[in-house]
Design a protein around this motif. Structure first.
Motif, PDB file in Angstrom:
ATOM      1  N   ALA A   2      -0.836  -4.371   7.876  1.00  0.00           N
ATOM      2  CA  ALA A   2      -1.317  -3.909   6.569  1.00  0.00           C
ATOM      3  C   ALA A   2      -1.922  -2.520   6.682  1.00  0.00           C
ATOM      4  CB  ALA A   2      -2.343  -4.884   6.005  1.00  0.00           C
ATOM      5  N   GLN A   3      -2.533  -2.218   7.800  1.00  0.00           N
ATOM      6  CA  GLN A   3      -3.144  -0.902   7.990  1.00  0.00           C
ATOM      7  C   GLN A   3      -2.092   0.205   7.933  1.00  0.00           C
ATOM      8  OE1 GLN A   3      -6.411  -0.266   8.244  1.00  0.00           O
ATOM      9  NE2 GLN A   3      -6.976  -2.413   8.112  1.00  0.00           N
ATOM     10  N   ALA A   4      -0.878  -0.100   8.361  1.00  0.00           N
ATOM     11  CA  ALA A   4       0.191   0.899   8.401  1.00  0.00           C
ATOM     12  C   ALA A   4       0.948   1.001   7.078  1.00  0.00           C
ATOM     13  CB  ALA A   4       1.165   0.568   9.512  1.00  0.00           C
ATOM     14  N   THR A   5       0.764   0.035   6.184  1.00  0.00           N
ATOM     15  CA  THR A   5       1.454   0.045   4.896  1.00  0.00           C
ATOM     16  C   THR A   5       0.799   1.084   3.985  1.00  0.00           C
ATOM     17  OG1 THR A   5       1.849  -2.329   5.149  1.00  0.00           O
ATOM     18  CG2 THR A   5       2.189  -1.394   2.962  1.00  0.00           C
ATOM     19  N   LEU A  17      -2.721   0.641 -11.585  1.00  0.00           N
ATOM     20  CA  LEU A  17      -2.785  -0.380 -10.546  1.00  0.00           C
ATOM     21  C   LEU A  17      -2.665   0.296  -9.194  1.00  0.00           C
ATOM     22  CD1 LEU A  17      -2.485  -3.273  -9.346  1.00  0.00           C
ATOM     23  CD2 LEU A  17      -0.077  -3.150  -9.963  1.00  0.00           C
ATOM     24  N   GLU A  18      -3.611   0.017  -8.307  1.00  0.00           N
ATOM     25  CA  GLU A  18      -3.570   0.547  -6.941  1.00  0.00           C
ATOM     26  C   GLU A  18      -3.526  -0.620  -5.967  1.00  0.00           C
ATOM     27  OE1 GLU A  18      -6.785   3.212  -6.108  1.00  0.00           O
ATOM     28  OE2 GLU A  18      -6.071   4.718  -7.530  1.00  0.00           O
ATOM     29  N   ASP A  19      -2.538  -0.606  -5.098  1.00  0.00           N
ATOM     30  CA  ASP A  19      -2.431  -1.578  -4.016  1.00  0.00           C
ATOM     31  C   ASP A  19      -2.864  -0.843  -2.753  1.00  0.00           C
ATOM     32  OD1 ASP A  19      -1.808  -3.684  -2.344  1.00  0.00           O
ATOM     33  OD2 ASP A  19       0.352  -3.316  -2.398  1.00  0.00           O
ATOM     34  N   VAL A  20      -3.991  -1.269  -2.154  1.00  0.00           N
ATOM     35  CA  VAL A  20      -4.569  -0.565  -1.012  1.00  0.00           C
ATOM     36  C   VAL A  20      -4.594  -1.510   0.200  1.00  0.00           C
ATOM     37  CG1 VAL A  20      -6.502   0.844  -0.223  1.00  0.00           C
ATOM     38  CG2 VAL A  20      -6.023   0.666  -2.668  1.00  0.00           C
ATOM     39  N   PRO A  21      -3.479  -1.589   0.924  1.00  0.00           N
ATOM     40  CA  PRO A  21      -3.401  -2.509   2.070  1.00  0.00           C
ATOM     41  C   PRO A  21      -4.446  -2.230   3.147  1.00  0.00           C
ATOM     42  CG  PRO A  21      -1.236  -1.668   1.502  1.00  0.00           C
ATOM     43  CD  PRO A  21      -2.230  -0.890   0.705  1.00  0.00           C
ATOM     44  N   ALA A  22      -4.780  -0.971   3.389  1.00  0.00           N
ATOM     45  CA  ALA A  22      -5.742  -0.632   4.439  1.00  0.00           C
ATOM     46  C   ALA A  22      -7.111  -1.254   4.166  1.00  0.00           C
ATOM     47  CB  ALA A  22      -5.870   0.876   4.572  1.00  0.00           C
ATOM     48  N   ASP A  23      -7.477  -1.404   2.880  1.00  0.00           N
ATOM     49  CA  ASP A  23      -8.749  -2.017   2.508  1.00  0.00           C
ATOM     50  C   ASP A  23      -8.591  -3.484   2.114  1.00  0.00           C
ATOM     51  OD1 ASP A  23      -9.940   0.437   2.897  1.00  0.00           O
ATOM     52  OD2 ASP A  23     -10.007   0.948   0.762  1.00  0.00           O
ATOM     53  N   ASN A  24      -7.348  -3.986   2.137  1.00  0.00           N
ATOM     54  CA  ASN A  24      -7.037  -5.355   1.720  1.00  0.00           C
ATOM     55  C   ASN A  24      -7.483  -5.596   0.270  1.00  0.00           C
ATOM     56  OD1 ASN A  24      -5.964  -7.929   2.100  1.00  0.00           O
ATOM     57  ND2 ASN A  24      -7.944  -8.784   2.672  1.00  0.00           N
TER      58      ASN A  24
END
Length: 76
Positions: A2-5, A17-24
Motif C-alpha cells: 500500500a505504501q507504494a500505491t 474523493l482522495e484514496d491515500v494508500p500510504a496513510d490507509n
C-alpha cells in the motif's frame, strides 16, 4: 504494497474523493457542509470529520471506498 500505491484523486458531482494508500485512508472533501442525512450516512459507514484536514475520512476498505464513491457522486 500500500505504501507504494500512488494516491488517487477523483472529482465527483458532490465532493472530491482522495484514496491515500500510504496513510490507509479514504477522504472526502465537500464544497460546504453536507446535509444532516449525508453526515449520518458517513458516520454509520465509519467516516469521521477531521478538522485539521477539513475532510471526512475513514480507513481504506472496499466498504468505505464504495460509500465514498456513492457520497461523492462518482460513477462506479
Amino acid at each position: 504494497a500500500a505504501q507504494a500505491t500512488p494516491e488517487a484523486v477523483t472529482e465527483g458531482a458532490h465532493a472530491r474523493l482522495e484514496d491515500v494508500p500510504a496513510d490507509n485512508r479514504v477522504r472526502l472533501y465537500f464544497p460546504g457542509k453536507p446535509d444532516a442525512e449525508t453526515r449520518e450516512r458517513l458516520k454509520r459507514a465509519g467516516f469521521r470529520w477531521t478538522p485539521t484536514l477539513g475532510c471526512w475520512q475513514a480507513y481504506r476498505s472496499q466498504y468505505s471506498m464504495a460509500t465514498a464513491k456513492r457520497e461523492a457522486g462518482v460513477s462506479p
